[in-house]
Design a protein around this motif. Structure first.
Motif, short mmCIF file in Angstrom:
data_model
loop_
_atom_site.label_atom_id
_atom_site.label_comp_id
_atom_site.label_asym_id
_atom_site.label_seq_id
_atom_site.Cartn_x
_atom_site.Cartn_y
_atom_site.Cartn_z
N TYR A 93 0.85 -1.20 0.00
CA TYR A 93 0.00 0.00 0.00
C TYR A 93 0.88 1.25 0.00
N GLU A 152 0.61 5.36 0.21
CA GLU A 152 -0.32 6.45 0.50
C GLU A 152 0.26 7.77 0.01
N ASN A 202 -3.84 7.15 -3.73
CA ASN A 202 -3.21 6.01 -3.07
C ASN A 202 -3.19 4.82 -4.04
N TYR A 209 -2.98 0.56 -4.07
CA TYR A 209 -3.02 -0.70 -3.34
C TYR A 209 -2.75 -1.81 -4.35
N VAL A 223 -9.07 2.84 3.11
CA VAL A 223 -8.19 1.74 2.70
C VAL A 223 -8.72 0.38 3.18
N ARG A 260 -9.19 -2.91 0.92
CA ARG A 260 -8.66 -4.23 1.27
C ARG A 260 -9.75 -5.29 1.24
#
Lengths: 171, 190
Positions: free
Chosen positions: A92, A94, A99, A101, A121, A125
């Motif tokens: 991840y 930021e 962002n 992922y 986030v 996920r």
């Protein structure tokens, strides 16, 4: 109809069936829409984007995927260096407004999600994990659906490609 | 290689391998400067503060439609320095062909050999070998003094009699010829 599959078995490349590709595309589009993500890319670990959606005009998908796959592979070595038995499941990054992922989908594929601060986030996920589970389920159905990529590369294409290379490269 | 019949795309991965400061990035920079911007992406370079390739350079090329299909080429360079062995292993994974950029200078022969041996080691890890893998040699820096003759280079480096090109990558000479050969070798292997 077929789509990409990077496995190289004794020199033969294999490809997804249309039905499998539709399922992958549907999963990627659904994830992108539910997360209101800027971009979602499903790619193989060699850096080839397979399915993607979102604002692909402003973000170079090929470059993002190449660097993303490289990053993911590098962290696999970091896992090895600290004697972690398996590769890390996700990475991840930021940023100030955007962002990223990244997570693995089995051993050979990865998912890249670009999203902004309006999306938590944790939600990324959770929903990505759900999508990954669906995708790995599809892969187990793939056996028996494979075709040789050579069927896509006919003699006419091979011959014309040589001429086009000469023209583009001014040889 | 990656085939996508829905978008009618075929993507080849070509990796530029060779000793540090041999001209791998220069090859990509020349290609980038010469190809119509509509047919290429941006050149991605992951460099150290000293301007050396840290991880890889990446450039995507396309040719437009060929017989209704859209061939694309993903060009990668590897970092030449010996201590970036793991990066090289990763980047080589899934390559359809390799361009080995050798430095023609006599003082660099040792580095050429070491890197060629390193390439073979990395290929063996993928159950491949230089004896059968598609690769092309580029004898770069032909414009410099104190270089080996082509005959000497052939004897010292081209053990497997693969195609080769002389080049001055900084001037573009031999750059596209080498890439064309690599693509043809990759295609012939499919």
């Amino acid at each position: 109809m077929t789509n990409s599959f990077n496995n190289n078995n004794n020199g033969n490349r294999w490809v997804f069936s249309e039905a499998s590709f539709e399922k992958i595309n549907g999963t990627v589009n659904d994830l992108c829409s539910r997360l209101k993500a800027h971009v979602v890319v499903f790619a193989d670990m060699n850096g080839y984007p397979i399915s993607f959606c979102g604002d692909t005009r402003r973000i170079d998908i090929n470059n993002l995927t190449a660097v993303g796959a490289g990053t993911f592979s590098a962290t696999a070595e970091m896992a090895h260096l600290i004697h972690e038995k398996q590769q890390f499941k996700y990475i991840y990054h930021e940023g100030e407004s955007q962002n990223i992922y990244l997570c693995n989908v089995g051993e050979d594929y990865l998912m890249i999600v670009v999203f902004n601060k309006n999306t938590a986030v944790g939600m990324v996920r959770a929903l990505t994990a759900h999508a990954v589970k669906k995708l790995t389920g599809f892969f187990s159905e793939l056996q028996g659906e494979k075709e040789k990529a050579t069927e896509f590369l006919d003699d006419e294409f091979r011959s014309l490609l040589g001429k086009e290379l000469d023209k583009s490269f001014r040889l | 290689m990656h085939v996508d019949p829905f978008r009618k795309e075929i993507i080849f991965k070509i990796v530029y391998y060779g000793p540090g400061l041999g001209g791998k990035t220069t090859n990509l920079e020349f290609i980038y400067s010469q190809i119509n911007p509509k047919l290429r992406g941006e050149l991605v370079t992951l460099k150290t503060k000293e301007d050396r390739t840290l991880y890889f350079d990446f450039l995507q090329l396309e040719l437009g439609r060929v017989n209704g299909k859209k061939p694309r080429f993903h060009l990668y360079t590897i970092p030449g320095q010996v201590y970036y062995g793991y990066s090289r292993k990763i980047i080589l994974k899934g390559a359809d062909a390799v361009v080995f950029v050798a430095d023609s200078q006599s003082v660099r022969m040792d580095e050429n050999w070491k890197t060629l041996a390193d390439l073979e080691e990395k290929l063996i890890l993928q159950n491949k070998s230089l004896t059968s893998f598609p690769w092309v040699l580029q004898y770069n820096k032909r414009d410099l003094p104190n270089i080996e003759t082509v005959r000497a280079l052939q004897t010292k480096l081209n053990f497997f009699n693969v195609p080769f090109h002389e080049a001055m990558a900084n001037k573009g000479q031999g750059v596209f010829e080498t890439l064309r050969t690599a693509i043809q070798l990759a295609l012939a292997k499919v």
